[in-house]
Design a protein around this motif. Structure first.
Motif, short mmCIF file in Angstrom:
data_model
loop_
_atom_site.label_atom_id
_atom_site.label_comp_id
_atom_site.label_asym_id
_atom_site.label_seq_id
_atom_site.Cartn_x
_atom_site.Cartn_y
_atom_site.Cartn_z
N VAL A 84 0.84 -1.20 0.00
CA VAL A 84 0.00 0.00 0.00
C VAL A 84 0.88 1.26 0.00
O VAL A 84 0.64 2.20 -0.77
CB VAL A 84 -0.94 0.01 1.22
N TYR A 85 1.90 1.26 0.84
CA TYR A 85 2.79 2.41 0.90
C TYR A 85 3.50 2.62 -0.43
O TYR A 85 3.58 3.73 -0.96
CB TYR A 85 3.82 2.23 2.02
N ALA A 86 4.05 1.53 -0.99
CA ALA A 86 4.85 1.65 -2.20
C ALA A 86 4.04 2.09 -3.40
O ALA A 86 4.53 2.84 -4.25
CB ALA A 86 5.55 0.32 -2.49
N ARG A 116 5.40 7.85 -6.03
CA ARG A 116 4.89 6.66 -6.71
C ARG A 116 4.68 6.88 -8.20
O ARG A 116 4.73 5.96 -9.01
CB ARG A 116 3.59 6.17 -6.08
N GLY A 117 4.40 8.13 -8.59
CA GLY A 117 4.21 8.45 -9.99
C GLY A 117 3.09 7.64 -10.62
O GLY A 117 2.04 7.41 -10.02
N SER A 118 3.33 7.16 -11.83
CA SER A 118 2.31 6.40 -12.56
C SER A 118 2.03 5.05 -11.93
O SER A 118 1.04 4.40 -12.25
CB SER A 118 2.73 6.22 -14.02
N LEU A 119 2.90 4.63 -11.01
CA LEU A 119 2.69 3.35 -10.33
C LEU A 119 1.38 3.35 -9.55
O LEU A 119 0.77 2.31 -9.33
CB LEU A 119 3.86 3.08 -9.37
N GLY A 140 4.43 0.58 8.10
CA GLY A 140 4.38 2.04 8.07
C GLY A 140 5.66 2.65 8.60
O GLY A 140 6.19 3.61 8.02
N VAL A 141 6.19 2.10 9.69
CA VAL A 141 7.43 2.61 10.28
C VAL A 141 8.59 2.43 9.31
O VAL A 141 9.36 3.36 9.04
CB VAL A 141 7.74 1.88 11.61
N VAL A 142 8.74 1.22 8.77
CA VAL A 142 9.86 0.93 7.88
C VAL A 142 9.82 1.80 6.62
O VAL A 142 10.83 2.42 6.24
CB VAL A 142 9.87 -0.57 7.49
N TYR A 143 8.66 1.87 5.98
CA TYR A 143 8.59 2.63 4.73
C TYR A 143 8.77 4.12 4.99
O TYR A 143 9.48 4.81 4.24
CB TYR A 143 7.28 2.36 4.00
#
Length: 252
Positions: free
Chosen positions: A159-161, A168-171, A231-234
Motif C-alpha cells: 500500500v505504501y509503495a 509513486r508516480g504512474s505506479l 508504516g514505520v519501515v517505509y
C-alpha cells in the motif's frame, strides 16, 4: 524527525462532510469486499456439503479475495484512500498519512461494513453459517500470530509503495490491483494455516455474526503489528529520507 506528521486531529474533523463521505466509502467498500470474500467460502461449503478444505477451495478463496479487494480499493481510492482494512488505516496513521480521530472513524465504518456484510450473507444464503477464522490443526496461536504479522507487513508495505509514497508516480494507477494481488498471494501462503486474514474487519464480521471468538486476538494483534511495522519501515527509510526515483525502462 521521521514521524513529526503524526497527529491526533481535532474533534470537529470527524463531523466534516468529507470525513463522513470517506467513512461511508470505507463502509461500502468493506461490505463489498467481505460479502464477496466470505461469500466465496460459504459457496464452497455449500457445493461440497461442508466438506474438508481442498487446494481448489484455497485457490478459489484467494482469487475471490484478490478480485474483490481490487474493486473495493479502486472504488474508494478517490474518496477515502481505499483502506478497507483497520491494519492499513493503522499503518497510514503511523506514517502520518491520517489523523488518529479520522482513523477511528474509518475503523468504525470498516467494522460495521464487515458485520453488515455477514448479516446479509446469513440472510441471503438462508441461514448458512458465516464461519469465523480459526487455526488449522497443528497450528498454535504463536504460529498464526507471526503469520499474520508477516502477511500484513507485505500488504501494508505494498500500500505504501504503490499508493502512499509521494514519488509513486504512474505506479499509483496499479495500486488497487497490486494490493489485491498481494492479498490473494498471502491467502495462498497462509490460508491453510490460519485462514490468511490480514484484516481485523474481515475477522470481526464473521466472529460477531457466528459469535465465535476462539483465538480472535491473533487476528487483531498480528495485522496491527504487521501494518504498523510496514508504516514505520517505509516512512523511516524511504519517505523521510527522500529516496531518489530511478528512471523507468522507457527513460533509458
Amino acid at each position: 524527525m521521521p514521524f513529526s506528521s503524526i497527529a491526533v486531529g481535532r474533534p470537529e474533523e470527524v463531523t466534516k462532510p468529507d470525513a463522513l463521505k470517506a467513512a461511508l466509502a470505507e463502509f461500502i467498500s468493506t461490505l463489498i469486499f467481505v460479502y464477496a470474500g466470505e461469500g466465496s467460502g460459504m459457496a464452497f461449503n455449500k457445493l461440497t456439503g461442508d466438506g474438508a478444505t481442498t487446494p481448489a477451495g484455497l485457490i478459489a478463496a484467494a482469487i475471490a479475495h484478490a478480485f474483490a479487494l481490487f474493486v473495493a480499493v479502486a472504488i474508494a481510492a478517490n474518496i477515502s484512500g481505499g483502506h478497507v482494512n483497520p491494519a492499513v488505516t493503522f499503518g497510514a496513521f503511523v506514517g502520518g498519512n491520517i489523523t488518529l480521530l479520522r482513523g477511528i472513524l474509518y475503523w468504525i465504518a470498516q467494522l460495521l461494513g464487515a458485520v453488515v456484510a455477514c448479516l446479509l450473507l446469513k440472510f441471503t444464503t438462508g441461514g448458512l453459517t458465516t464461519s469465523a477464522f480459526a487455526l488449522s490443526s497443528g497450528v498454535n496461536v504463536w504460529n498464526a500470530f507471526v503469520f499474520e504479522i508477516v502477511m500484513t507487513f507485505g500488504l501494508v508495505y505494498t500500500v505504501y509503495a504503490t499508493a502512499l509514497d509521494p514519488k509513486r508516480g504512474s505506479l499509483g494507477t496499479i495500486a488497487p490491483i497490486a494490493i489485491g494481488f498481494i492479498v490473494g498471494a498471502n491467502i495462498l501462503a497462509g490460508g491453510a494455516f490460519d485462514g490468511g486474514s490480514m484484516n481485523p474487519a474481515v475477522s470481526f464480521g464473521p466472529a460477531v455474526v457466528s459469535w465465535t471468538w476462539d483465538d480472535h486476538w491473533v487476528y487483531w494483534a498480528g495485522p496491527l503489528i504487521g501494518g504498523g511495522l510496514a508504516g514505520v519501515v517505509y516512512e523511516l527509510f524511504f519517505i523521510t529520507q527522500t529516496h531518489e526515483q530511478l528512471p523507468t525502462i522507457g527513460d533509458y
